[in-house]
Design an enzyme around this catalytic site. Structure first.
Site, PDB file in Angstrom:
ATOM      1  N   HIS A 365       0.804  -1.220   0.000  1.00  8.66           N
ATOM      2  CA  HIS A 365       0.000   0.000   0.000  1.00  8.66           C
ATOM      3  C   HIS A 365       0.836   1.269   0.000  1.00  8.66           C
ATOM      4  CE1 HIS A 365      -3.073  -2.833   1.880  1.00  8.66           C
ATOM      5  NE2 HIS A 365      -3.152  -2.821   0.575  1.00  8.66           N
ATOM      6  N   CYS A 674      -2.783  -3.074 -17.948  1.00  6.01           N
ATOM      7  CA  CYS A 674      -2.962  -2.152 -16.823  1.00  6.01           C
ATOM      8  C   CYS A 674      -2.038  -2.490 -15.656  1.00  6.01           C
ATOM      9  CB  CYS A 674      -4.417  -2.125 -16.369  1.00  6.01           C
ATOM     10  SG  CYS A 674      -5.001  -3.698 -15.722  1.00  6.01           S
TER      11      CYS A 674
HETATM   12  C1  PEP Z   1      -2.007  -6.618 -12.128  1.00  3.58           C
HETATM   13  O1  PEP Z   1      -1.961  -7.696 -11.504  1.00  3.58           O
HETATM   14  O2  PEP Z   1      -1.211  -6.326 -13.034  1.00  3.58           O
HETATM   15  C2  PEP Z   1      -3.023  -5.618 -11.799  1.00  3.58           C
HETATM   16  C3  PEP Z   1      -3.194  -4.547 -12.535  1.00  3.58           C
HETATM   17  O3  PEP Z   1      -3.734  -5.812 -10.662  1.00  3.58           O
HETATM   18  P1  PEP Z   1      -3.148  -5.542  -9.177  1.00  3.58           P
HETATM   19  O4  PEP Z   1      -1.808  -4.906  -9.320  1.00  3.58           O
HETATM   20  O5  PEP Z   1      -4.121  -4.656  -8.500  1.00  3.58           O
HETATM   21  O6  PEP Z   1      -3.113  -6.921  -8.641  1.00  3.58           O
END
Ligand code: PEP
Ligand code: MG
Length: 749
Positions: A365, A674
């Protein structure tokens, strides 16, 4: 208690005379440190007491002993991490071993003559979060030392910390304790950027001036006053000084709960009744809790540890009569062993220019928040706290993943120039805000934002992003400490949609579990929580919870487009089940959204073999490269030592990405990335060259990326990439040739 008081009052008399750092000799000024060792051994009925002091180069030197061979003093040295004593220094934990000699880590040093001693109790000597040495007692008979004895030695260690720190400050040059040489640390970049400034230590507090109280009754009254004042300060902070948004309030409410917890306060009171000053009692109890918690893997409990440290700091400030937060130099570099998101927010408000964290992971976080705040941040900076001195200056280069402590003047000037350039470029980047995101050869890109806190939505305007490609709904819930009810969730999502206007927003349903746990979540032991009962699996097993979130999203959309994607989808059947829950809710909520787009994240490798079926049913897919990389390489994304070991720019990942692009093109489904990789220039260029032109990233990366793309001739990169991949069989990474191409062409990477 009696034993504690007697030992401490004799130590106090010795301290008044001052210590000589010469272990057992005589003739030097002050009491030889060896006498301290002898006194501790006698009072603790131990046959041996030894003191190790930290020397430059992460070496622990036997500095004084009672009971071992005095010839070994000044000669026996252990590396941090070597032997039991080295482990104590490396981990800052107590070791209480009935049979130390047979411990796998035992480092036998014949010159010390310690062969006959079976049991060992070793305690770190620390001050301001740094390890200055180790004190140990030993006995012939195998035994585990009692809790009271451990506490007594910890109390002695607190006093010894003052002695060793004073020796370092006064005659450090001769003793080698002063550290003036530059030192470099390799670390994991958490949030990009460069910062130069004096260091400030998180949780350093004020040095311990008095250890033993003159009058325990008066001291207890002083403690009560300070506790009341600390609680008042906390209440004031919550009521009046919080930044906008519900998140920080909820986090601090959790801290207030810990402040009301009788357990640790009772232990502080007991220590004061035993004769310690209130400050010493807080230090001791906090150290002890820290040690216990450190052995606990549970991320929730470890976060409570950060709360505890925060409170201990506040209580010490209250004891100091100081409820005003002291000013720090603007742009200072914060150094912390661990840091919670609320603490980072507070430090940010005080004007830090960067942060370096010894522990923590880039998916944690504090790291996510640092990226949201645009604050340069490094993690996994092993050994930093032990090396840093008061008044040090540091260069934090989160672009290159390094921290330079006490840089020499040339390095400092060079970085000063780089920083100036960067600021100029950033101002230049700001001008990019209104320019379209496209490559030199005219390919348009859709650069979107990854967002977790509602306040980050403002970056849509500051960066000119095309929309929000990933709204991590669980972050807002984590900041609150609970899952909000339907109307509250709907209001939150509506605020996001209002702020985004006609720019698209992709809401990801709750991705809790793994390292993202709510305080009241049912806790079950899982060996691999990242691969455990998390994310969509929880949603499908607890459909009522998931339906409440889906209803809130539909209520928020109110006749607008609603775009929802599901995380951690492993099978098409799971996608269908989640989609059906959404469609069932959509039947009930009026007004219906104008358009409902339903997408899937690609994070679990099994989906790579289900792409045609998935694409036939999904409106869009988004590659979560953080998790996809973790699972493709079976490499925990939260383990700092593994960061950088596997590369997105490697043949298997590029092949997997090709495979996804081909399936998406055949089904005419939009594909985006993403994960954090989308915000890194070289990776982003390669993704675009592969055909992925929608990239979602932290706000701090977006303008820089737009500028980077503006200089790239993508057709040329495609040709280079094809050539590099043709010769790639068996290579672990193609980064080197791609990077040299980018540098040769002056691209910003
Ligand atoms: C990922 O796993 O790349 C993602 C975008 O989700 P998080 O980082 O929230 O697990
Ligand atoms: Mg993920």
């Amino acid at each position: 208690m009696l034993q504690t008081r007697r030992l401490l009052s004799r130590l106090r008399d010795m301290m008044a005379l001052g210590f000589s750092m010469i272990g057992s000799g005589n003739g030097a000024d002050g009491v030889p440190l060896g006498e301290l060792a002898a006194l501790v051994a006698t009072e603790m009925v131990a046959e041996v007491c030894t003191i190790y002091a930290m020397r430059p180069g992460d070496l622990l030197e036997l500095t004084a002993t009672h009971g071992l061979n005095p010839e070994a003093v000044g000669r026996t040295r252990l590396r941090v991490g070597e032997g039991i004593v080295g482990i104590v220094a490396a981990t800052a934990t107590v070791q209480n071993l009935p049979d130390a000699q047979n411990h796998p880590a035992f480092a036998y040093r014949p010159e010390t003559g310690e062969a006959p001693f079976a049991s060992l109790l070793a305690v770190p000597v620390r001050r301001g979060g740094r390890i200055l040495g180790v004190i140990a007692v030993q006995n012939r008979a195998p035994r585990r030392y009692l809790d009271d004895e451990v506490e007594l030695l910890e109390t002695v260690a607190m006093l010894l910390a003052e002695v060793l720190a004073a020796a370092g400050a006064t005659d450090g040059a001769e003793q080698g304790l002063g550290a003036t040489m530059p030192r470099q640390f390799q670390a994991t970049p958490f949030a990009p950027g460069i910062a130069i400034g004096p260091v400030v230590l998180h949780g350093a507090g004020t040095p311990l001036r008095r250890l033993l109280a003159d009058d325990p009754v008066q001291e207890a009254a002083r403690l009560d006053l300070a506790i009341a004042s600390m609680r008042q300060t906390l209440d004031d902070l919550i009521e009046t000084k919080l930044p906008a948004g519900d998140g920080p309030r909820e986090v601090l409410e959790a801290t207030r709960l810990v402040a009301g917890d009788g357990g640790w306060m009772r232990r502080v009171r007991e220590a004061v009744a035993g004769g310690l000053t209130a400050e010493a009692a807080v230090h001791r109890v906090a150290n002890d809790i820290r040690d216990r918690m450190r052995r606990i893997a549970d991320p929730y409990l470890r976060e409570r540890l950060a709360d505890m440290e925060d409170l201990a700091g506040r209580l010490l400030a209250a004891l100091d009569g100081d409820d005003v937060v002291p000013a720090i130099p603007l742009g200072a570099i914060l150094i912390a062993r661990r840091l919670g998101p609320a603490q980072l927010l507070e430090w940010h408000a005080r004007g830090i220019g960067g942060v370096a964290i010894e522990e923590g992971s880039s998916a944690g976080h504090a790291a996510i928040l640092a990226r949201a705040l645009g604050l340069p941040a490094l993690g996994g900076v092993r050994g930093l706290l032990a090396a840093v001195e008061d008044g040090d200056v540091a260069v934090l280069d989160a672009d290159e993943g390094q921290l330079i402590l006490r840089p020499d003047s040339e390095v400092r000037t060079a970085y000063g120039r780089a920083l100036e350039m960067r600021l100029q470029l950033e101002t230049g980047f700001a001008a990019q805000r209104h320019l379209p995101a496209q490559t030199l050869d005219g390919l348009s890109l859709s650069l979107m934002l990854n967002v977790g806190l509602v306040r980050e939505v403002e970056h849509l305007d500051t960066t000119g992003a095309a929309g929000i490609g990933l709204f991590r709904t669980e972050i807002a819930m984590l900041a609150r400490g609970e899952i909000a009810d339907v109307p509250e969730q709907a209001a939150l999502y509506a605020r996001v949609l209002d702020a985004a206007g006609d720019r698209p927003v992709r809401f990801r349903t709750l991705d809790l579990g793994g390292d993202k746990l709510l305080p009241d979540a049912p806790r079950q032991e899982e060996e691999n929580p990242a691969m455990g009962w998390r994310s969509l699996r929880v949603g499908l097993d607890r459909p009522a919870l998931m339906r409440r979130q889906l209803r809130a999203l539909l209520l928020a959309a109110q006749g607008r487009t609603l775009s929802v994607m599901f995380p951690m989808v492993a099978t098409v059947a799971e996608f269908r089940a989640a989609r059906d829950l959404l469609l069932a809710e959509a039947e009930r909520v009026r007004p219906a959204p104008e358009r409902l787009l339903i997408g899937s994240m690609i994070e679990i490798p099994a989906l790579l073999w289900q792409l045609p079926a998935l694409m036939a049913e999904a409106d869009f897919v988004s590659i979560g490269s953080n998790d996809l990389m973790q699972f493709l390489f079976a490499a925990d994304r939260g383990t700092p030592g593994l960061a950088g070991r596997y590369d997105l720019l490697s043949p298997p990942v590029l092949d997997a990405l090709d495979h996804i692009c081909t399936a998406a093109a055949a089904a005419e489904v939009e594909v985006s990335v993403c994960g954090e990789h989308a915000g890194r220039p070289l990776e982003a260029m390669v993704l675009a060259a592969l055909g992925i032109t929608t990239l979602s990233m932290p706000a701090a990366s977006l303008l820089r990326l737009k500028a980077a793309f503006a200089s790239v001739h993508l057709a040329e990169l495609r040709a280079v990439l094809a050539a590099v991949r043709r010769n790639s069989a068996g290579q672990a990474s193609l980064r080197a040739p791609l990077l040299s191409w980018a540098r040769e062409h002056g691209h910003l990477v």
